[in-house]
Design a protein around this motif. Structure first.
Motif, short mmCIF file in Angstrom:
data_model
loop_
_atom_site.label_atom_id
_atom_site.label_comp_id
_atom_site.label_asym_id
_atom_site.label_seq_id
_atom_site.Cartn_x
_atom_site.Cartn_y
_atom_site.Cartn_z
N LEU A 36 0.87 -1.12 -0.13
CA LEU A 36 -0.04 0.14 0.01
C LEU A 36 0.81 1.20 -0.05
O LEU A 36 0.59 2.13 -0.57
N THR A 37 2.12 1.22 0.48
CA THR A 37 2.72 2.54 0.70
C THR A 37 3.84 2.81 -0.46
O THR A 37 3.86 3.71 -0.91
N LEU A 38 4.45 1.58 -1.06
CA LEU A 38 5.30 1.75 -1.87
C LEU A 38 5.05 1.12 -3.26
O LEU A 38 5.36 1.78 -4.39
N ILE A 39 4.01 -0.13 -3.33
CA ILE A 39 3.84 -0.66 -4.56
C ILE A 39 2.68 -0.01 -5.15
O ILE A 39 2.53 -0.05 -6.48
N LEU A 40 1.67 0.25 -4.44
CA LEU A 40 0.69 1.11 -5.13
C LEU A 40 0.98 2.23 -5.79
O LEU A 40 0.27 2.51 -6.96
N PRO A 41 1.43 3.17 -5.16
CA PRO A 41 2.15 4.27 -6.10
C PRO A 41 2.67 3.96 -7.27
O PRO A 41 2.57 4.60 -8.36
N LEU A 42 3.49 2.93 -7.19
CA LEU A 42 4.20 2.43 -8.33
C LEU A 42 3.24 1.89 -9.26
O LEU A 42 3.13 2.18 -10.57
N LEU A 47 -0.06 2.86 -14.50
CA LEU A 47 -1.19 2.96 -15.13
C LEU A 47 -1.56 4.46 -15.58
O LEU A 47 -1.96 4.49 -16.75
N ALA A 48 -1.13 5.42 -14.77
CA ALA A 48 -1.65 6.73 -15.26
C ALA A 48 -0.70 7.25 -16.42
O ALA A 48 -1.06 7.88 -17.39
N HIS A 49 0.68 6.36 -16.63
CA HIS A 49 1.19 6.79 -17.73
C HIS A 49 0.85 6.18 -19.14
O HIS A 49 0.65 7.06 -20.14
N MET A 50 0.00 4.85 -19.03
CA MET A 50 -0.63 4.60 -20.18
C MET A 50 -1.67 5.42 -20.59
O MET A 50 -1.93 5.52 -21.73
N VAL A 51 -2.66 5.66 -19.76
CA VAL A 51 -3.84 6.52 -19.84
C VAL A 51 -3.44 7.93 -20.41
O VAL A 51 -3.96 8.32 -21.57
N TYR A 93 7.78 10.80 -15.63
CA TYR A 93 7.39 9.54 -15.47
C TYR A 93 8.53 8.48 -14.87
O TYR A 93 8.22 7.62 -14.05
N PHE A 94 9.62 8.55 -15.66
CA PHE A 94 10.63 7.56 -15.56
C PHE A 94 11.38 7.91 -14.15
O PHE A 94 11.91 7.09 -13.58
N THR A 95 11.25 9.35 -13.69
CA THR A 95 11.78 9.58 -12.42
C THR A 95 11.11 8.92 -11.37
O THR A 95 11.71 8.20 -10.47
N PHE A 96 9.75 9.17 -11.50
CA PHE A 96 8.86 8.69 -10.37
C PHE A 96 8.85 7.01 -10.48
O PHE A 96 8.98 6.48 -9.08
N ILE A 97 8.88 6.51 -11.51
CA ILE A 97 8.65 4.88 -11.62
C ILE A 97 10.10 4.45 -10.90
O ILE A 97 10.13 3.37 -10.30
N THR A 98 11.27 5.10 -11.53
CA THR A 98 12.59 4.69 -10.94
C THR A 98 12.72 4.53 -9.52
O THR A 98 12.95 3.98 -8.57
N VAL A 99 12.33 5.75 -8.91
CA VAL A 99 12.11 6.13 -7.31
C VAL A 99 11.74 5.09 -6.60
O VAL A 99 12.04 4.33 -5.78
N PHE A 100 10.17 4.82 -7.03
CA PHE A 100 9.30 3.87 -6.26
C PHE A 100 9.76 2.45 -6.43
O PHE A 100 9.68 1.63 -5.63
N SER A 101 10.26 2.20 -7.50
CA SER A 101 10.89 0.82 -7.77
C SER A 101 12.24 0.61 -6.90
O SER A 101 12.28 -0.50 -6.50
N LEU A 102 13.04 1.61 -6.84
CA LEU A 102 14.24 1.54 -6.04
C LEU A 102 13.72 1.28 -4.40
O LEU A 102 14.20 0.41 -3.61
N PHE A 103 12.81 2.13 -4.07
CA PHE A 103 12.16 2.14 -2.70
C PHE A 103 11.49 0.55 -2.38
O PHE A 103 11.76 0.09 -1.37
N ALA A 104 10.73 0.22 -3.58
CA ALA A 104 10.11 -1.18 -3.18
C ALA A 104 11.05 -2.30 -3.16
O ALA A 104 10.90 -3.22 -2.46
#
Length: 311
Positions: A36-42, A47-51, A93-104
């Motif tokens: 809920l904390t790290l993977i949900l934002p990821l 999904l937001a990127h696709m839409v 997009y790539f900044t946020f996806i990378t940050v949350f991937s690292l955290f998760a």
């Protein structure tokens, strides 16, 4: 994790998935919080990127190259402003996806290591260690991205993706990062190459299938299947939940694969050393992780003469 050294060594394709699911469901509380904390934002970012790409940047992506004269006018209509917004969106997009991937990745690897070493672990402990390891993971990721570009021209992505998975786990649990982490991941994969690539193939196949479902039934569902907004929203929510599980399972399987590879190479998974390393992250033990003589790793080879054979 109640697996012995020999049990881990003998785990194959189905065994790794079984062990991964067992870890998740046995420790539902902490994995739910991490999800809920790290993977949900990821998941939401993905999904937001696709839409957003479909609704706002469809013209830019479709007109990236004027293949024939029929599309030339449409291509020319794509302004510099459109391209500026497009690349700005991609960078964000790539900044946020990378940050949350690292955290998760850091959070889940630390959690599984704590479970294996029989340490009491709380969600607060997991969150505390994330800022301490994300920089090392970032260095590893940057080297992996560079290697992707080079390696894709020669052979392909699947083998390198498995090395990336093992390198990411090694970055968290061993005193290696960047190129050394990639080298360690490649070394660990010897003897388990087929298993690792099969797991990667299945996981990425699921992801591609999920993306296709989203594109067909959610993005273009009204045009292709004449689906109403209610059905499209329901399918979108379902796909989002599946994607949520996918991200969590992906990181768990790569951590279990790492431990299987360590056991296969007879690198003892020393629970005491592992617990000491986890204590360092939590500030319980003072150890200079950058000093080779004092490095704490998840076990070393029990016999240097053992050479893993490719299977």
């Amino acid at each position: 994790m109640d697996q012995t050294e020999e049990d881990m060594k003998s785990l194959g394709f189905f065994g790794i998935f079984k062990q991964s699911f067992k870890i998740i469901f046995t420790n539902k509380k902490i994995f739910t919080k991490i999800t809920l904390t790290l993977i949900l934002p990821l998941t939401l970012i993905f999904l937001a990127h696709m839409v957003i790409s479909h609704h706002f940047f469809d013209k830019v992506e479709n007109n990236s190259l004027p293949y024939d004269t029929d599309t030339t006018d449409s291509y020319n209509s794509t302004t510099v402003k459109d391209w500026t917004y497009y690349w700005l969106f991609k960078i964000i997009y790539f900044t946020f996806i990378t940050v949350f991937s690292l955290f998760a990745t850091g959070a889940i690897v630390f959690t599984i290591a704590s479970i294996y070493s029989e340490r009491d672990i709380t969600f607060l402990d997991v969150i505390k260690i994330v800022p301490k390891i994300w920089k090392w993971l970032l260095v590893t990721f940057l080297f992996i991205y560079l290697a992707f570009i080079i390696y894709d021209v020669i052979i392909g992505l699947l083998y390198l993706s498995v090395i990336w998975e093992l390198a990411s786990v090694a970055t968290v649990l061993e005193n290696v990062y960047g190129f050394k982490a990639m080298k360690k991941g490649k070394k660990l994969l010897y003897g388990k190459k087929k298993v690792g690539m099969m797991i990667a193939f299945v996981m990425y196949a699921i992801l591609v299938g999920l993306i296709i479902v989203i594109e067909l039934f959610v993005e273009y569902g009204d045009d292709i299947f004449e689906l109403g907004i209610v059905w499209r929203v329901m399918i979108g929510i379902l796909c989002g939940l599946v994607l949520l599980v996918w991200f969590c399972l992906f990181i768990v399987t790569q951590t279990v694969l790492y431990m299987v590879c360590k056991s296969f190479h007879r690198e003892a998974i020393d629970k005491v050393s592992l617990s000491t390393l986890l204590g360092v992250y939590l500030g319980e033990t003072v150890v200079n992780l950058k000093h080779e003589e004092e490095e704490v790793q998840l076990g070393r080879a029990q016999n240097d003469s053992v050479v893993a054979q490719e299977v």
